[in-house]
Design an enzyme around this catalytic site. Structure first.
Site, mmCIF file in Angstrom:
data_model
loop_
_atom_site.group_PDB
_atom_site.id
_atom_site.type_symbol
_atom_site.label_atom_id
_atom_site.label_comp_id
_atom_site.label_asym_id
_atom_site.label_seq_id
_atom_site.Cartn_x
_atom_site.Cartn_y
_atom_site.Cartn_z
ATOM 1 N N HIS A 61 -6.411 0.632 6.717
ATOM 2 C CA HIS A 61 -7.281 -0.428 7.253
ATOM 3 C C HIS A 61 -7.603 -0.016 8.692
ATOM 4 O O HIS A 61 -6.739 0.510 9.387
ATOM 5 C CB HIS A 61 -6.518 -1.758 7.197
ATOM 6 C CG HIS A 61 -7.258 -2.949 7.736
ATOM 7 N ND1 HIS A 61 -8.628 -3.094 7.663
ATOM 8 C CD2 HIS A 61 -6.795 -4.072 8.342
ATOM 9 C CE1 HIS A 61 -8.977 -4.260 8.211
ATOM 10 N NE2 HIS A 61 -7.885 -4.863 8.632
ATOM 11 N N GLU A 88 -11.755 -11.303 3.538
ATOM 12 C CA GLU A 88 -10.490 -12.008 3.280
ATOM 13 C C GLU A 88 -10.470 -13.394 3.922
ATOM 14 O O GLU A 88 -9.874 -14.319 3.380
ATOM 15 C CB GLU A 88 -9.272 -11.159 3.672
ATOM 16 C CG GLU A 88 -9.101 -10.893 5.146
ATOM 17 C CD GLU A 88 -8.165 -9.717 5.436
ATOM 18 O OE1 GLU A 88 -7.922 -8.894 4.535
ATOM 19 O OE2 GLU A 88 -7.697 -9.614 6.584
ATOM 20 N N GLU A 124 -8.891 -22.487 -14.607
ATOM 21 C CA GLU A 124 -10.171 -21.973 -15.114
ATOM 22 C C GLU A 124 -10.839 -20.992 -14.163
ATOM 23 O O GLU A 124 -11.763 -20.278 -14.542
ATOM 24 C CB GLU A 124 -11.126 -23.138 -15.420
ATOM 25 C CG GLU A 124 -10.747 -23.874 -16.692
ATOM 26 C CD GLU A 124 -11.916 -24.696 -17.234
ATOM 27 O OE1 GLU A 124 -13.010 -24.132 -17.418
ATOM 28 O OE2 GLU A 124 -11.736 -25.903 -17.435
ATOM 29 N N ASP A 140 -0.210 -4.125 10.004
ATOM 30 C CA ASP A 140 -1.097 -3.604 11.049
ATOM 31 C C ASP A 140 -0.530 -3.768 12.456
ATOM 32 O O ASP A 140 -0.587 -2.852 13.265
ATOM 33 C CB ASP A 140 -2.467 -4.290 10.949
ATOM 34 C CG ASP A 140 -3.199 -3.827 9.706
ATOM 35 O OD1 ASP A 140 -3.485 -2.630 9.608
ATOM 36 O OD2 ASP A 140 -3.433 -4.674 8.820
ATOM 37 N N GLN A 165 0.829 -1.217 0.000
ATOM 38 C CA GLN A 165 0.000 0.000 0.000
ATOM 39 C C GLN A 165 0.858 1.259 0.000
ATOM 40 O O GLN A 165 0.561 2.220 -0.705
ATOM 41 C CB GLN A 165 -0.927 0.022 1.228
ATOM 42 C CG GLN A 165 -2.090 -0.931 1.145
ATOM 43 C CD GLN A 165 -3.076 -0.599 0.038
ATOM 44 O OE1 GLN A 165 -3.381 0.556 -0.233
ATOM 45 N NE2 GLN A 165 -3.575 -1.618 -0.625
ATOM 46 N N SER A 168 -21.864 -23.510 -20.675
ATOM 47 C CA SER A 168 -22.820 -24.403 -21.341
ATOM 48 C C SER A 168 -24.069 -24.632 -20.483
ATOM 49 O O SER A 168 -24.059 -24.345 -19.279
ATOM 50 C CB SER A 168 -22.153 -25.758 -21.601
ATOM 51 O OG SER A 168 -21.990 -26.436 -20.369
#
Ligand SMILES: NC(=O)c1ccc[n+]([C@@H]2O[C@H](COP(=O)([O-])OP(=O)(O)OC[C@H]3O[C@@H](n4cnc5c(N)ncnc54)[C@H](OP(=O)(O)O)[C@@H]3O)[C@@H](O)[C@H]2O)c1
Ligand SMILES: [Mg+2]
Length: 342
Positions: A109, A196, A232, A84, A29, A253
C-alpha cells in the site's frame, strides 16, 4: 479500457529467482505474499519482532524467520507487510541502518511513501504490489490456481528494472493470472483510502447499519431486518460481481428493479456525494492521514472505542444467532491469521 491489463505472458519470474526475498510481517498480506512466492519457487525469508505471535505460524509453514535487521542485511528485496503506521519505526530503526545501494523496498500500500512518513535514499528502488483484495483471499485464490488482481507501481527506479521486479512479484503471488494494472503510489493510496472509507468498508457498514436500525426502530423484528439488510447483501453483491449492476437487475423482480432505479438515488443522494467529495478532499490534502497518525500516536483509544461499539451493536447479536442456522457458513476469526488459513 484506458489501462493495459498485464497477464502471465507479460511478466518474467526469472528476475526474482536470483534474489533473496524478505517479507517483514506475517499477517494478512505478509503470509499470502510469502507463501505464494515460496510456492512459486522463490527464496523467501521472514522478518518479525522477537515477541511476534506470527513467528510460530511462519515456522510451521517451513519458512525461515529472522529479525527485521537480519532480513534487511540478507535480502535483495525487502517487502513491508506490517501495519502501515508501524512501518516508519521499523524503517528508521532496522531498515535504514542496513539498507545498502541496489536493494529494493516493496510495499503493499502506498500510504507511508505517498505521505512521506518514509523517505528512502535515492540508491534503492521502491516498488508497490497492492493486491485488490484481503490477504487471505490472495492465498486462497493462489492455492486454487487463480489469483486476486493487483496494482503495481515504481516510485524509485534506480536499477531501471523496478517495474519488471514488481510485475514478476505480482506473477509470483498469482495476480497476473487474472490481471495487473500499472499505477502510481499517489493514485493507489488515494483511491484505496477512498474506496475503503466511502464505499467498501465505511460506506457499506454504515448503509447496512442504517437500514437495520430504521427497520428495528420502526417495530420490525431484528431477524427480519438482518435478513433484509445483511444476509441478502451477499446474494446481490455476488450477482453484481459476476455480471455487473445490469446483470444483477436481470435476476431481481420488476418491483425490485423499479425500487432500485427510482428510490435508490433518493437514499444515496447529492448529500451523500457531497460527503464523498469531502472524504476524498481530506485524503488528497493529507487531513485523514494526519488524524490517523495522531490517533495511533495517542494510543488508539477512539479507534478501539468505535470498534467496540460496533461489536456490541444489536446487529451482531442477531447476526450470530442467524448465522448459526447455516452450518455451512464456517465462522472465521479473520483477526487471527492462524484461524484464517490453517
Ligand atoms: N489487510 C489486507 O488485506 C490488505 C490489503 C491490501 C494492502 N494491505 C497493506 O498490507 C500491509 C500489511 O497489512 P496487513 O493488514 O496484512 O497487516 P496485519 O494483518 O495487521 O499483519 C501485520 C503483521 O506485521 C507483524 N508486525 C507487527 N509489528 C512488527 C514489527 N515491528 N516487525 C515485524 N513485524 C511486525 C505482525 O506480527 P504480530 O501480530 O505478531 O505482532 C503481523 O504478522 C499494509 O501496508 C496494508 O495497508 C493490506
Ligand atoms: Mg486499503
Amino acid at each position: 479500457m484506458t489501462k493495459t491489463v498485464l497477464l502471465d505472458k507479460d511478466a518474467d519470474l526469472s528476475i526474482l529467482k536470483t534474489k533473496t526475498i524478505g517479507v517483514i510481517g506475517f499477517g494478512s498480506q505478509g503470509h499470502a505474499h510469502a507463501l505464494n512466492l515460496r510456492d512459486s519457487g522463490m527464496n523467501v525469508i521472514i522478518g518479525l519482532h522477537p515477541q511476534s505471535k506470527s513467528i510460530d505460524i511462519a515456522k510451521k509453514h517451513g519458512l525461515e524467520v529472522l529479525t527485521n535487521s537480519e532480513v534487511v542485511k540478507r535480502a535483495d528485496i525487502i517487502f513491508l507487510a506490517t501495519p502501515d503506521l508501524v512501518i516508519p519505526e521499523i524503517y528508521a530503526d532496522q531498515i535504514l541502518p542496513n539498507l545498502t545501494p541496489g536493494k529494493i523496498l516493496g510495499f503493499a500500500h502506498g500510504f507511508v511513501i505517498h505521505y512521506k512518513l518514509v523517505v528512502p535514499p535515492p540508491e534503492v528502488d521502491v516498488i508497490l504490489v497492492a493486491p485488490k483484495g484481503p490477504g487471505h483471499l490472495v492465498r486462497r485464490e493462489y492455492i486454487q490456481g487463480r489469483g486476486v488482481p493487483a496494482l503495481i507501481a515504481a516510485y524509485q527506479n534506480r536499477s531501471g528494472k523496478a517495474r519488471d521486479v514488481a510485475l514478476a512479484w505480482a506473477k509470483g503471488i498469482g495476480s497476473t493470472r487474472v490481471g495487473v494494472i500499472e499505477t502510481t503510489f499517489k493514485e493507489e493510496t488515494e483511491t484505496d483510502l477512498f474506496g475503503e472509507q466511502a464505499v467498501l468498508c465505511g460506506g457499506l457498514t454504515s448503509l447496512i447499519t442504517a437500514g437495520f436500525e430504521t427497520l428495528v426502530n420502526s417495530g420490525y423484528a431484528p431477524e427480519m431486518a438482518y435478513f433484509e439488510c445483511v444476509h441478502e447483501m451477499k446474494l446481490i453483491v455476488d450477482l453484481i460481481y459476476e455480471s455487473g449492476i445490469s446483470g444483477m437487475r436481470f435476476s431481481i423482480s420488476e418491483t425490485a428493479k423499479w425500487g432500485d432505479v427510482s428510490v435508490g438515488p433518493k437514499v444515496i443522494d447529492e448529500h451523500v456525494k457531497e460527503n464523498m467529495r469531502k472524504v476524498l478532499e481530506n485524503i488528497q490534502n493529507g487531513t485523514f492521514a494526519k488524524e490517523w497518525i495522531e490517533e495511533v500516536k495517542s494510543g488508539k483509544q477512539r479507534y478501539r472505542k468505535l470498534l467496540a461499539q460496533g461489536a456490541e451493536h444489536q446487529i451482531e447479536k442477531v447476526g450470530a444467532e442467524i448465522r448459526a442456522l447455516f452450518p455451512w457458513l464456517k465462522q472465521k476469526n479473520l483477526q487471527g491469521v492462524q484461524a484464517a488459513y490453517d
